[in-house]
Write a protein that holds these residues in place. Structure first.
Motif, short mmCIF file in Angstrom:
data_model
loop_
_atom_site.label_atom_id
_atom_site.label_comp_id
_atom_site.label_asym_id
_atom_site.label_seq_id
_atom_site.Cartn_x
_atom_site.Cartn_y
_atom_site.Cartn_z
N SER A 143 20.06 2.27 18.80
CA SER A 143 20.23 2.38 17.35
C SER A 143 19.85 3.75 16.79
N TRP A 144 19.52 4.72 17.66
CA TRP A 144 19.32 6.12 17.30
C TRP A 144 18.28 6.31 16.20
N ARG A 145 17.19 5.54 16.28
CA ARG A 145 16.12 5.69 15.30
C ARG A 145 15.44 7.06 15.40
N GLU A 146 15.47 7.65 16.59
CA GLU A 146 14.81 8.95 16.76
C GLU A 146 15.56 10.06 16.05
N GLU A 147 16.85 9.88 15.79
CA GLU A 147 17.61 10.87 15.06
C GLU A 147 17.69 10.55 13.58
N GLY A 148 17.89 9.30 13.26
CA GLY A 148 18.19 8.92 11.88
C GLY A 148 16.99 8.71 10.99
N TRP A 149 15.80 8.53 11.58
CA TRP A 149 14.61 8.23 10.79
C TRP A 149 13.59 9.35 10.86
N SER A 150 13.03 9.68 9.72
CA SER A 150 11.83 10.52 9.67
C SER A 150 10.62 9.61 9.90
N TRP A 151 9.56 10.17 10.48
CA TRP A 151 8.34 9.40 10.76
C TRP A 151 7.16 10.20 10.23
N MET A 152 6.54 9.69 9.16
CA MET A 152 5.40 10.35 8.54
C MET A 152 4.17 9.46 8.62
N ARG A 153 3.03 10.07 8.84
CA ARG A 153 1.75 9.35 8.84
C ARG A 153 0.89 9.83 7.67
N LEU A 154 0.44 8.88 6.86
CA LEU A 154 -0.48 9.17 5.77
C LEU A 154 -1.85 8.66 6.17
N SER A 155 -2.84 9.55 6.20
CA SER A 155 -4.18 9.18 6.62
C SER A 155 -5.20 9.93 5.78
N GLY A 156 -6.48 9.67 6.06
CA GLY A 156 -7.55 10.28 5.29
C GLY A 156 -8.13 9.30 4.28
N PRO A 157 -9.28 9.63 3.69
CA PRO A 157 -9.95 8.70 2.77
C PRO A 157 -9.08 8.17 1.63
N PRO A 158 -8.18 8.97 1.04
CA PRO A 158 -7.41 8.44 -0.09
C PRO A 158 -6.11 7.74 0.32
N ALA A 159 -5.91 7.47 1.60
CA ALA A 159 -4.62 6.93 2.04
C ALA A 159 -4.28 5.62 1.35
N GLU A 160 -5.24 4.72 1.27
CA GLU A 160 -4.97 3.42 0.63
C GLU A 160 -4.68 3.59 -0.86
N ALA A 161 -5.43 4.46 -1.53
CA ALA A 161 -5.20 4.70 -2.95
C ALA A 161 -3.84 5.33 -3.18
N ALA A 162 -3.47 6.27 -2.32
CA ALA A 162 -2.15 6.91 -2.45
C ALA A 162 -1.04 5.90 -2.23
N MET A 163 -1.20 5.05 -1.21
CA MET A 163 -0.16 4.05 -0.93
C MET A 163 -0.03 3.05 -2.06
N SER A 164 -1.11 2.78 -2.79
CA SER A 164 -1.00 1.85 -3.92
C SER A 164 -0.13 2.44 -5.02
N ARG A 165 0.02 3.75 -5.05
CA ARG A 165 0.91 4.40 -6.02
C ARG A 165 2.33 4.52 -5.48
#
Length: 198
Positions: free
Chosen positions: A107-129
């Protein structure tokens, strides 16, 4: 397989955000797009994966085995990523390419999808936004998958090392980073305010 030679992975050796400035505050955004991953789907996918010795999780769950983190996105739709260093996904790809029988299709996920990691102390607060779901650990476990909207984009979301992994259409990378950068500034402000009131 002649068709494989026409594919380009990764599209950029430095990841899909190579030309963008990632947030550099307390929220850490890491571009993992250049990392190995393997998506297969369609009839025969689950049987083939089981034949490789992988235990299949339920839909929208994750299984870890033999260095592979296997995300099940549908009854016959899977994304395999390396759980640890060691190239387990590359071995899986090689076995799939050598297979002569039923195996689903790539399904060519390695070409068609970007993969980002959000981490650090504010990650949960940022994701809530960025996402309307309740992503607190008690509600969104380590083995759960959310197929939802993140930063106004259709995305696959999983909990990862100290934060969240987000997979989405690679063409929307610049928009994702712009929206996350705004959320990062707000999250950093929230963290500073809480620290000042201690």
């Amino acid at each position: 397989m002649a068709g494989l030679a026409m594919r380009t992975f990764p599209l950029s050796p430095n990841g899909s955000a190579a030309e963008a400035v990632l947030p550099n505050g307390q929220l850490i955004v890491t571009d993992l797009t250049a990392r190995s991953r393997f998506g297969i789907k369609g009839p025969g996918s689950s049987a083939w994966l089981e034949a490789q010795g992988l235990a299949l999780p339920p839909v929208n769950r994750i299984a870890r085995q033999g260095g592979v983190r296997l995300l099940r996105l549908g009854s016959e739709d899977f994304l395999a990523i390396d759980d640890i260093a060691g190239g387990a996904v590359a071995k899986l790809v090689a076995a799939w390419q050598a297979e002569k029988g039923p195996r689903g299709y790539w399904s060519w996920r390695e070409e068609g999808w970007s993969w980002m990691r959000l981490s650090g102390p504010p990650a949960e607060a940022a994701m809530s936004r960025l996402c309307a779901l309740d992503l607190r650990p008690g509600r969104f476990a380590d083995d759960a998958i959310a197929q939802t909207r993140v930063a106004h984009l259709e995305a696959v979301l999983v909990r990862s090392e100290g934060g969240f992994d987000v997979f989405f259409d690679i063409a929307s990378t610049a928009l994702f980073i712009k929206i996350v950068s705004t959320a990062a500034q707000l999250a950093d402000g929230d963290t500073t305010t809480r620290e000042n009131h201690r």
